[in-house]
Design a protein around this motif. Structure first.
Motif, short mmCIF file in Angstrom:
data_model
loop_
_atom_site.label_atom_id
_atom_site.label_comp_id
_atom_site.label_asym_id
_atom_site.label_seq_id
_atom_site.Cartn_x
_atom_site.Cartn_y
_atom_site.Cartn_z
N VAL A 117 0.73 -1.56 0.36
CA VAL A 117 -0.07 0.02 -0.12
C VAL A 117 0.81 0.89 -0.82
CG1 VAL A 117 -1.62 1.35 1.76
CG2 VAL A 117 -2.27 -1.20 1.59
N LEU A 118 1.46 1.86 -1.53
CA LEU A 118 1.61 2.84 -1.59
C LEU A 118 1.30 4.91 -1.27
CD1 LEU A 118 2.78 2.18 -5.27
CD2 LEU A 118 3.76 2.00 -3.17
N TRP A 119 0.66 3.93 -0.56
CA TRP A 119 -0.62 5.69 -0.25
C TRP A 119 -2.50 4.96 0.24
CZ3 TRP A 119 -5.04 8.37 -2.34
CH2 TRP A 119 -6.06 9.26 -1.82
N ALA A 120 -2.56 5.36 1.17
CA ALA A 120 -4.16 5.62 1.83
C ALA A 120 -4.36 6.93 1.90
CB ALA A 120 -3.99 4.55 1.98
N ASP A 121 -5.76 7.73 1.58
CA ASP A 121 -5.53 8.68 2.41
C ASP A 121 -6.06 8.94 3.57
OD1 ASP A 121 -9.10 9.18 1.51
OD2 ASP A 121 -8.49 7.54 1.51
N THR A 122 -6.71 10.13 4.05
CA THR A 122 -6.46 9.99 5.50
C THR A 122 -8.45 8.60 6.77
OG1 THR A 122 -6.22 12.30 5.61
CG2 THR A 122 -7.21 11.84 7.45
N ASP A 123 -8.76 9.59 5.52
CA ASP A 123 -10.01 7.98 5.98
C ASP A 123 -10.25 7.15 5.67
OD1 ASP A 123 -11.26 10.45 7.14
OD2 ASP A 123 -11.99 11.25 5.51
N VAL A 124 -8.94 6.31 4.53
CA VAL A 124 -9.16 5.33 3.65
C VAL A 124 -10.16 5.00 3.11
CG1 VAL A 124 -8.41 2.82 4.55
CG2 VAL A 124 -7.49 4.78 5.99
N ARG A 125 -10.30 5.65 2.41
CA ARG A 125 -11.05 5.72 1.27
C ARG A 125 -11.03 4.70 -0.01
NH1 ARG A 125 -12.82 11.15 1.87
NH2 ARG A 125 -11.01 11.26 2.04
N THR A 126 -9.24 5.95 -0.18
CA THR A 126 -8.56 5.11 -1.39
C THR A 126 -7.61 4.96 -1.20
OG1 THR A 126 -9.94 7.15 -2.43
CG2 THR A 126 -7.48 6.34 -3.36
N LEU A 127 -6.69 3.79 -2.34
CA LEU A 127 -5.64 3.04 -2.11
C LEU A 127 -4.50 2.88 -3.02
CD1 LEU A 127 -6.73 -0.23 0.14
CD2 LEU A 127 -6.03 1.96 1.24
N ALA A 128 -3.97 3.67 -3.12
CA ALA A 128 -2.91 3.57 -3.98
C ALA A 128 -1.64 2.01 -3.96
CB ALA A 128 -2.44 4.38 -4.20
N ILE A 129 -1.92 0.81 -4.62
CA ILE A 129 -1.25 -0.52 -4.40
C ILE A 129 -0.79 -0.93 -5.19
CG2 ILE A 129 -1.43 -3.16 -3.88
CD1 ILE A 129 -4.35 -2.01 -2.62
N GLY A 130 0.51 -0.98 -4.83
CA GLY A 130 1.80 -1.84 -5.92
C GLY A 130 2.81 -2.92 -5.36
N THR A 131 3.93 -3.02 -6.50
CA THR A 131 4.73 -4.28 -6.12
C THR A 131 6.05 -3.31 -6.03
OG1 THR A 131 4.48 -4.42 -8.35
CG2 THR A 131 2.88 -5.70 -6.49
N PRO A 132 6.96 -4.07 -5.52
CA PRO A 132 8.47 -3.74 -6.07
C PRO A 132 8.90 -3.59 -7.02
CG PRO A 132 8.31 -4.26 -3.93
CD PRO A 132 7.30 -4.46 -4.11
N SER A 133 8.07 -5.47 -7.81
CA SER A 133 8.45 -5.61 -8.99
C SER A 133 8.26 -4.65 -10.01
CB SER A 133 8.40 -7.18 -9.45
OG SER A 133 6.94 -7.20 -9.63
N GLY A 134 7.10 -3.85 -10.25
CA GLY A 134 6.21 -3.11 -10.80
C GLY A 134 5.83 -3.89 -11.65
N ARG A 135 5.56 -5.76 -11.60
CA ARG A 135 4.48 -6.90 -12.21
C ARG A 135 3.16 -5.20 -12.59
NH1 ARG A 135 7.59 -11.56 -10.25
NH2 ARG A 135 8.69 -10.80 -11.43
N PHE A 136 2.50 -5.10 -11.05
CA PHE A 136 1.25 -4.39 -11.65
C PHE A 136 1.08 -3.57 -10.52
CE2 PHE A 136 1.05 -8.03 -9.24
CZ PHE A 136 0.54 -7.97 -7.30
N GLY A 137 -0.23 -3.04 -10.55
CA GLY A 137 -0.50 -1.52 -9.77
C GLY A 137 -1.72 -1.54 -9.67
N PHE A 138 -2.69 -0.59 -8.68
CA PHE A 138 -3.71 -0.40 -8.48
C PHE A 138 -4.21 0.45 -8.34
CE2 PHE A 138 -3.18 -4.18 -6.86
CZ PHE A 138 -3.84 -4.96 -5.79
#
Length: 171
Positions: A117-138
């Motif tokens: 989890v690279l980022w979550a807004d203060t109220d945890v309504r949105t998440l930016a998720i990735g991987t160290p390999s960079g094979r996916f992110g969403f």
């Protein structure tokens, strides 16, 4: 030697001379070796609930947007995950435990690599998720449409973590 046997041997000899098929390349959506950080203050218990996949790194039309349901484990211990997501342009399903392996780091059952989890807004309504390999992110969101300010923040953090935003497809 019969004509049929001779033809079979000739076919085998020709097949042996054919070039090997090129190995399937796995796309990488972030700069190899770029620094990446997970969210060190994320409380995993706040992830419980239903999530919609609103963006993913993939070619447009590669797959449908998905969603996830995160639940508290039996007796409040651990987390569970039921999800179908577009990961790297491929629809992928998960069902089972969701292990917390470090701050902002998750490992779904049967996953090939951890989710950060690279980022979550203060109220945890949105998440930016990735991987160290960079094979996916969403990007996951809950509670309706993703507002422009949270989309901008998620894009900024993905970019900061080395992702190539040209591949970010909004659903």
């Amino acid at each position: 030697m019969s004509g049929l046997r001779r033809a079979a041997l000739l076919a085998l000899a020709l097949a042996a001379c054919a070039p090997e098929p090129a190995p399937r390349t796995v796309p990488v959506f972030r700069t190899p070796g770029a620094p990446i950080w997970s969210n060190a203050v994320l409380d995993p218990a706040r992830l419980v609930g239903d999530w919609q996949e609103v963006a993913a790194f993939a070619a447009p039309g590669a797959c449908r947007p998905g969603g996830a349901r995160i639940v508290a484990g039996p007796g409040g211990g651990g987390l569970g995950l039921a999800a179908r997501l577009c990961l790297g342009g491929k629809e992928t399903a998960f069902q089972g435990p969701l292990a917390v392996t470090g701050p902002g780091r998750l490992l779904p059952a049967n996953a090939t690599e951890p989710w950060w989890v690279l980022w979550a807004d203060t109220d945890v309504r949105t998440l930016a998720i990735g991987t160290p390999s960079g094979r996916f992110g969403f990007i996951l969101n809950r509670g309706g449409a993703l507002p422009p300010d949270r989309l901008a923040a998620a894009r900024e953090i993905l970019d900061w973590n080395g992702y190539d935003l040209r591949w970010l497809t909004l659903f």
